[in-house]
Design an enzyme around this catalytic site. Structure first.
Site, PDB file in Angstrom:
ATOM      1  N   HIS A 117      33.596 -40.277  28.989  1.00 49.24           N
ATOM      2  CA  HIS A 117      33.347 -39.470  27.785  1.00 49.24           C
ATOM      3  C   HIS A 117      34.537 -38.577  27.443  1.00 49.24           C
ATOM      4  O   HIS A 117      34.612 -38.058  26.323  1.00 49.24           O
ATOM      5  CB  HIS A 117      32.066 -38.659  27.935  1.00 49.24           C
ATOM      6  CG  HIS A 117      32.164 -37.457  28.820  1.00 49.24           C
ATOM      7  ND1 HIS A 117      31.689 -37.435  30.113  1.00 49.24           N
ATOM      8  CD2 HIS A 117      32.676 -36.217  28.600  1.00 49.24           C
ATOM      9  CE1 HIS A 117      31.894 -36.241  30.640  1.00 49.24           C
ATOM     10  NE2 HIS A 117      32.501 -35.485  29.747  1.00 49.24           N
ATOM     11  N   ASP A 149      30.038 -43.592  33.556  1.00 52.66           N
ATOM     12  CA  ASP A 149      30.905 -42.538  33.028  1.00 52.66           C
ATOM     13  C   ASP A 149      32.182 -42.396  33.857  1.00 52.66           C
ATOM     14  O   ASP A 149      32.729 -41.300  33.984  1.00 52.66           O
ATOM     15  CB  ASP A 149      30.165 -41.200  32.957  1.00 52.66           C
ATOM     16  CG  ASP A 149      30.814 -40.231  31.962  1.00 52.66           C
ATOM     17  OD1 ASP A 149      31.591 -40.693  31.104  1.00 52.66           O
ATOM     18  OD2 ASP A 149      30.574 -39.020  32.060  1.00 52.66           O
ATOM     19  N   SER A 225      35.184 -31.700  33.049  1.00 53.60           N
ATOM     20  CA  SER A 225      34.793 -33.103  33.182  1.00 53.60           C
ATOM     21  C   SER A 225      35.958 -33.951  33.659  1.00 53.60           C
ATOM     22  O   SER A 225      37.046 -33.904  33.091  1.00 53.60           O
ATOM     23  CB  SER A 225      34.290 -33.645  31.844  1.00 53.60           C
ATOM     24  OG  SER A 225      33.085 -33.041  31.469  1.00 53.60           O
TER      25      SER A 225
END
Length: 477
Positions: A117, A149, A225
């Site tokens: 992402h 992911d 992230s």
């Protein structure tokens, strides 16, 4: 060796004792080291600085720039505005979108792990990686997987001697272990936070059947992230990926992808092969309170085998409908996602030891992990045309595909993926849907579907099976 004479204070004795304990523990192998309460204040006051110095050079900032087309005005087609502003009024213009995240260098040649992402988006994408020593490089995508992911990048250029973080076996973690999170929150620059492992094998929040997460209270915020979650040896135990938050900031509930799953994708990217989830030939469901009561068990945990394909490896190994899988290779599993995670990280080509309850009695099954049957050239199509499924990739329902999508084997054609922006996407079709009829005519195979899609329909009447229910949809022709 010389010794300083004179009486020792109580604090000095405590510090000496603590130092001897630490030295003794460091001399033992990892498997023999004990996790104990710190014996003194001095031990508690030890700094994380040596661990950070070891790991932080391999944590990078990931900058992504995308060039997308955007319309300059909502009145682009209005004749009144065109009369005054000309034909160029409202034409699409190019706009640059920027985003940021973190990543971890896991090999000296510049292989970087981050989240899908972080790099995913529409339009032409440029990826830039900035190291802790202020060097910057372009990077390219080697592999990305939406379900887990996980994305793998390769740094372009450099001397091939980048700093790295070594992998740790994430199965060695215990709830309460100290961990550090390193990343680039809010774009302020590399930041280190500390916390503990709050929970292990969190599977109820994942999107994929093989996703489980490490939960931590180390502060994780937007921009973290793809960053590193490390243990106190400076080794990688997870990739930070998401938070639970009502405010958008850290509230002490963060989640990381376990390093064992990350390492599987890194090894696959380096070797150039695809990660394959083992084919079981069984259908698994979570143990609910009703199922537990019906089967006479006292624990609402595990994965119940609801269906067994006669042609699958599960049947060959001896799994039966009604079995409740409680452990895989000695690890307790709470639901089907935990089962698939354990089997996926075990890897195709190996054998897994599966503990089940059968009629309330424990049974152990040796399950060979094999790759799913590969579809033939006539089994898969990308559909394009004047029909509701324009933009959908479809397939005959093969045994391995049925496992992957969580659907039953049988008649119909499964939707494998849907192209963003396509008609099929706008109509709400999604992976896992099974096309069972068109114009009241049953669909048994891809051949049946293609023949019916070649016909002209004033109104398309489509039957799709989703989550065990058949939905009827009318679409103008």
């Amino acid at each position: 060796m010389s010794y300083r004479s004179g009486p020792l204070s109580l604090a000095s004795v405590g510090l000496l004792f603590a130092g001897l304990l630490v030295a003794l523990e460091m001399s033992l192998p990892a498997s023999a080291q004990k996790r104990e309460v710190p014996p003194s204040r001095e031990v508690v006051q030890y700094s994380f600085a040596p661990i950070v110095r070891k790991a932080s050079p391999a944590v990078v900032n990931v900058y992504v720039r995308r060039r997308v087309q955007a319309f300059s005005s909502p009145f682009a087609n209005d004749p009144f505005f065109r009369q005054f502003f000309g034909e160029r009024f409202g034409r699409p213009s190019e706009r640059v979108q920027s985003s940021l995240g973190s990543g971890v260098i896991v090999s000296a040649n510049g292989t970087v792990v981050t989240n899908t992402h972080v790099i995913r988006g529409r339009g032409e994408t440029e990826i830039r990686v900035a190291l802790a020593d202020k060097r910057e490089f372009d990077a390219r995508v080697v592999m990305q997987d939406d379900k887990t992911d996980i994305a793998i990048l390769r740094i372009e250029g450099g001397d091939g001697r980048f700093p790295v973080i070594e992998f740790e076996d994430s199965d060695t973690l215990e709830v309460g272990d100290l961990v550090l999170a390193i990343g680039n929150p809010f774009g302020v620059g590399q930041t280190v936070t500390s916390g503990i492992v709050s929970a292990l094998a969190r599977s109820e929040i994942g999107k994929s059947d093989s996703q489980v997460f490490i939960q931590t209270d180390a502060a994780i915020n937007p921009g973290n992230s793809g960053g590193a979650l490390i243990d106190l040896s400076g080794r990688l135990v997870g990739i930070n990926t998401m938070i639970f938050s009502q405010s958008g900031g850290s509230q002490g509930i963060g989640f990381a992808i376990p390093s064992n799953l990350v390492r599987l994708y890194v090894d696959s990217a380096i070797s150039g092969r695809k990660v394959e989830r083992p084919w079981l030939g069984v259908r698994l469901e979570s143990v609910t309170r009703e199922i537990a009561e019906a089967l006479g068990i006292d624990r609402i945990s595990g994965a119940v085998v609801s269906r067994v394909s006669n042609r699958g490896p599960g049947a060959a190994a001896g799994l039966e409908a009604g079995d409740i899988i409680t452990r895989v290779d000695g690890f307790e599993v709470s639901d089907p996602r935990a089962v698939y995670y354990r089997l996926t990280t075990r890897g195709v080509g190996n054998v897994a030891r599966v503990d089940v309850l059968r009629n309330r009695q424990p049974v152990t099954v040796e399950l060979p992990l094999v790759a799913p049957p590969q579809p033939g050239k006539d089994d898969v199509r990308n559909l394009v045309g004047q029909h509701p499924f324009d933009g959908a990739r479809v397939s005959n329902i093969l045994p391995g595909l049925a496992d992957e999508l969580g659907i039953d084997e049988g008649d119909g054609v499964a939707i494998v993926s849907v192209r963003p922006g396509s008609l099929a996407k706008r109509l709400g079709f999604q992976p896992g849907d099974v096309i069972v009829e068109i114009a009241r005519k049953p669909i048994a195979s891809l051949e049946d579907l293609e023949k019916l899609l070649e016909t002209r329909q004033q109104t398309w009447l489509v039957g799709v099976r989703r989550d065990g229910k058949t939905l009827m949809l009318q679409v103008p022709g």
